[in-house]
Write an enzyme that holds these catalytic residues in place. Sequence first.
Site, PDB file in Angstrom:
ATOM      1  N   ASP A  68      -7.579  -4.122   8.912  1.00 15.67           N
ATOM      2  CA  ASP A  68      -7.227  -4.098   7.499  1.00 15.67           C
ATOM      3  C   ASP A  68      -7.780  -2.801   6.919  1.00 15.67           C
ATOM      4  OD1 ASP A  68      -6.977  -4.389   4.770  1.00 15.67           O
ATOM      5  OD2 ASP A  68      -7.844  -6.404   4.684  1.00 15.67           O
ATOM      6  N   SER A 145       5.811  10.574   1.585  1.00 13.53           N
ATOM      7  CA  SER A 145       6.970  10.060   0.861  1.00 13.53           C
ATOM      8  C   SER A 145       7.421  11.097  -0.146  1.00 13.53           C
ATOM      9  CB  SER A 145       6.577   8.770   0.132  1.00 13.53           C
ATOM     10  OG  SER A 145       7.525   8.433  -0.852  1.00 13.53           O
ATOM     11  N   TYR A 158       2.824   3.829  -7.585  1.00 15.88           N
ATOM     12  CA  TYR A 158       3.104   4.221  -6.198  1.00 15.88           C
ATOM     13  C   TYR A 158       3.020   5.741  -6.054  1.00 15.88           C
ATOM     14  CZ  TYR A 158       5.668   5.060  -1.865  1.00 15.88           C
ATOM     15  OH  TYR A 158       6.031   5.507  -0.614  1.00 15.88           O
ATOM     16  N   LYS A 162       0.551   8.163  -3.721  1.00 11.10           N
ATOM     17  CA  LYS A 162       1.060   9.077  -2.697  1.00 11.10           C
ATOM     18  C   LYS A 162       0.776  10.540  -3.056  1.00 11.10           C
ATOM     19  CE  LYS A 162       2.923   7.443   0.566  1.00 11.10           C
ATOM     20  NZ  LYS A 162       2.297   6.910   1.796  1.00 11.10           N
TER      21      LYS A 162
END
Length: 300
Positions: A68, A145, A158, A162
């Site tokens: 994890d 991304s 998000y 990133k």
Amino acid sequence: MGSNNKKKVVLITGCSSGIGLSLAVRLASDPEKNYKVYATMRNLEKKQRLLESVKGLHKETLDILQMDVTDPLSIQRARDRVQEGQVDILVCNAGVGLMGPLEVQGPEEMRRVMEVNLFGTLQTLQAFLPDMKSRREGHVLVTGSNGGLHGLPFNEVYCASKFAVEGACESLAILLQQFNIHVSLIECGPVNTDFLINLQKTEPGDSSLDALDPLTLCLYQRFLMHCGMAFQNAAQDTEDIVKVFLDAIRSPEPAFRYYTNGTAPPLVKLKNTKVDGLEYIREMGKHTFLQAQEENHDHI
């Protein structure tokens, strides 16, 4: 054990589905057996898909470990279970998404995105970099991304995570070149994986949207239409992404940034060349909303 010493040891995070699963299978299936792959995932109950993909054929080249990325002790336990005592290629791939108007995002949801995407990557690097530094070799690959290269409406949290990963990797790359350690960001656009299915997304009709102003709600509905069209028209298959990872892994002098479609998206170029930022903001707005605005103008 002699041939094992020649294998490159690869540890990959986020292997229960998508890019991580496909990359683990591809490297473990290498005909020359050049790689020993440690495929890690947070929930081992999800390992069945990976096991079905390899069908028991790769016992010498694949191990599955629980890890994890939000738990430093879990990362250390996985690291200590690497039989070879070293990781040559580290792939930080675990990630989660969050889509919806910022006003409706709860603190726990926002914190989770940062915990996995940013702190998960940083904590994984903290665990594995010291050994790479001491050996003066290694390669770190991070699943990037387009959302880390330019802003996307309704993806503020998000993109924040990133963007932060991009800054961390760029900063580290400057340092790690002194240790003969390469850092590579694999910049992905839309990909046909479970990421979209698992994406935490505010759905139309969700009661949390009731308090939103009508224009934001209307624009969000159009953004969802835009996303649907983008995935339909431009989404790449996982195998296309894996090929880019393989190019980076096999390169004697890996680049810092790889674009999975071969070139930087036009909007990235626009952002980098028009430094005041306004042209990008306007173009992204047109690209995302204009067509839907024209079709639904009367509803605004």
